[in-house]
Enzyme design. Structure first.
Site, PDB file in Angstrom:
ATOM      1  N   ALA A 172      -4.724   7.353  -4.281  1.00 37.95           N
ATOM      2  CA  ALA A 172      -3.345   6.903  -4.519  1.00 37.95           C
ATOM      3  C   ALA A 172      -3.417   5.404  -4.782  1.00 37.95           C
ATOM      4  O   ALA A 172      -3.285   4.584  -3.864  1.00 37.95           O
ATOM      5  CB  ALA A 172      -2.478   7.209  -3.313  1.00 37.95           C
TER       6      ALA A 172
ATOM      7  N   SER B 284       0.847  -1.190   0.000  1.00 35.97           N
ATOM      8  CA  SER B 284       0.000   0.000   0.000  1.00 35.97           C
ATOM      9  C   SER B 284       0.882   1.240   0.000  1.00 35.97           C
ATOM     10  O   SER B 284       2.064   1.161  -0.361  1.00 35.97           O
ATOM     11  CB  SER B 284      -0.936  -0.025   1.219  1.00 35.97           C
ATOM     12  OG  SER B 284      -1.955   0.940   1.082  1.00 35.97           O
ATOM     13  N   ASN B 285       0.333   2.369   0.381  1.00 37.31           N
ATOM     14  CA  ASN B 285       1.109   3.612   0.446  1.00 37.31           C
ATOM     15  C   ASN B 285       0.554   4.479   1.568  1.00 37.31           C
ATOM     16  O   ASN B 285      -0.412   4.105   2.219  1.00 37.31           O
ATOM     17  CB  ASN B 285       1.070   4.337  -0.906  1.00 37.31           C
ATOM     18  CG  ASN B 285      -0.341   4.681  -1.301  1.00 37.31           C
ATOM     19  OD1 ASN B 285      -0.995   5.492  -0.675  1.00 37.31           O
ATOM     20  ND2 ASN B 285      -0.839   4.018  -2.347  1.00 37.31           N
ATOM     21  N   ALA B 286       1.181   5.648   1.770  1.00 35.04           N
ATOM     22  CA  ALA B 286       0.895   6.456   2.963  1.00 35.04           C
ATOM     23  C   ALA B 286      -0.313   7.384   2.822  1.00 35.04           C
ATOM     24  O   ALA B 286      -0.590   8.169   3.728  1.00 35.04           O
ATOM     25  CB  ALA B 286       2.134   7.279   3.314  1.00 35.04           C
ATOM     26  N   SER B 287      -1.036   7.297   1.725  1.00 37.13           N
ATOM     27  CA  SER B 287      -2.192   8.191   1.544  1.00 37.13           C
ATOM     28  C   SER B 287      -3.185   8.047   2.708  1.00 37.13           C
ATOM     29  O   SER B 287      -3.512   6.940   3.125  1.00 37.13           O
ATOM     30  CB  SER B 287      -2.893   7.855   0.227  1.00 37.13           C
ATOM     31  OG  SER B 287      -4.141   8.503   0.176  1.00 37.13           O
TER      32      SER B 287
END
Ligand code: C5P
Length: 216
Positions: A88, A21-24
Site C-alpha cells: 500500500a 502512512s496508511n493502515a496496511s
C-alpha cells in the site's frame, strides 16, 4: 521461478518524527511470500515498516518510503520472473522533509505541500520484458470492479486482485481476480494464506503461458 513481492505500507516523513502512512499491516504480502516459498520459488520481499516477524527462509529488503521501495524494486525487477505488488504505497510525499521536530509554536496554520510518488508497479510494467508477469492489487470501496479493471488496463498488468478496505489487518480476505485476458475468478472469501496460494498459482499459470508464446 523468481518472485518479487512488495508488502506493507510506506512512510513519508514530514519531519524527524511525523509521517504520512496508511493502515496496511503487510499480512497479505507476507502470506504471499510464504506461499511462494512453500511452492518452491525463490522469493524476494520488499516491505515497508510492519510488525510482521522477519522471516529467515527468504530474502527481505526493508524500506521506509515509496522512493526507497521504488529503488529496491527497480534493482530487483530485471532478474525476476514475476512481480506481485501488494504494498500500500503512499501516493504522495511531502515536498520537503523538515529537519528536527516541527514546533507547535512555529505557526498557527500549516499547509503541507505534497508531491506524487512514482507508481512502482506501473513503472515496472513499462520496463518489463515480454517474459515477466505482473500482478497488482486494488483496494476499493466504491465502484470497485470498474476501478479494478481500469487499474488493470492503465497499469498494464496481467492480473489484478480486488479486495475491500475491511480486509486490512484481518485473517480473512474476499478477493476477485481480474485477468488481462478477460477471465475473472471470485469473489471468494478465504483465509489470506489460501488467497496467497491462489495468487501464486495464478502467477505460475501466467508465466507458463508467456513462456509458451513464440519469441517476439
Ligand atoms: O492506484 P492504486 O494505489 O490503487 O494501485 C494499487 C496497486 O498499485 C497495488 O498493486 C500497489 O502495490 C501498486 N502501487 C504501486 N506504487 C504506487 C501506488 C500503487 O506499486 N505508488
Amino acid at each position: 521461478m523468481k518472485i518479487l513481492i512488495t508488502a506493507g505500507p510506506t512512510r513519508e516523513y514530514i519531519d524527524a518524527v511525523r509521517y504520512l502512512s496508511n493502515a496496511s499491516t503487510g499480512r497479505m504480502g507476507y502470506a504471499l511470500a510464504e506461499a511462494a516459498r512453500a511452492a518452491g520459488h525463490q522469493v524476494t520481499l520488499v516491505h515497508g515498516p510492519t510488525q510482521q516477524e522477519p522471516p529467515q527462509a527468504y530474502k527481505t529488503i526493508a524500506v521506509t518510503s515509496a522512493l526507497e521501495m521504488f529503488q529496491a524494486v527497480g534493482d530487483e525487477f530485471p532478474s525476476c520472473d514475476a512481480l506481485i505488488a501488494c504494498a500500500a504505497v503512499s501516493d504522495y510525499r511531502p515536498r520537503e522533509r523538515l529537519s528536527g521536530k516541527l514546533k507547535r509554536e512555529a505557526a498557527r496554520e500549516l499547509t503541507l505541500e505534497l508531491v506524487q510518488n512514482p507508481d512502482i508497479v506501473q513503472e515496472m510494467a513499462a520496463r518489463r520484458s515480454p517474459r515477466q508477469v505482473l500482478i497488482g492489487f486494488a483496494l476499493e470501496a466504491e465502484s470497485a470492479e470498474d476501478h479494478a479493471r481500469d487499474k488493470l488496463q492503465r497499469k498494464r498488468l496481467d492480473a489484478i486482485v480486488l479486495n475491500a478496505p475491511a480486509t486490512i489487518g484481518s485473517d480473512e480476505t474476499t478477493i476477485t481476480i481480474f485477468r488481462a485476458d478477460g477471465r475473472r475468478e471470485g469473489p471468494l472469501t478465504e483465509p489470506k494464506s489460501a488467497a496467497a496460494r491462489r495468487i501464486v498459482a495464478l502467477a505460475e499459470v501466467l508465466l507458463k503461458h508467456l513462456r509458451s508464446l513464440p519469441p517476439e
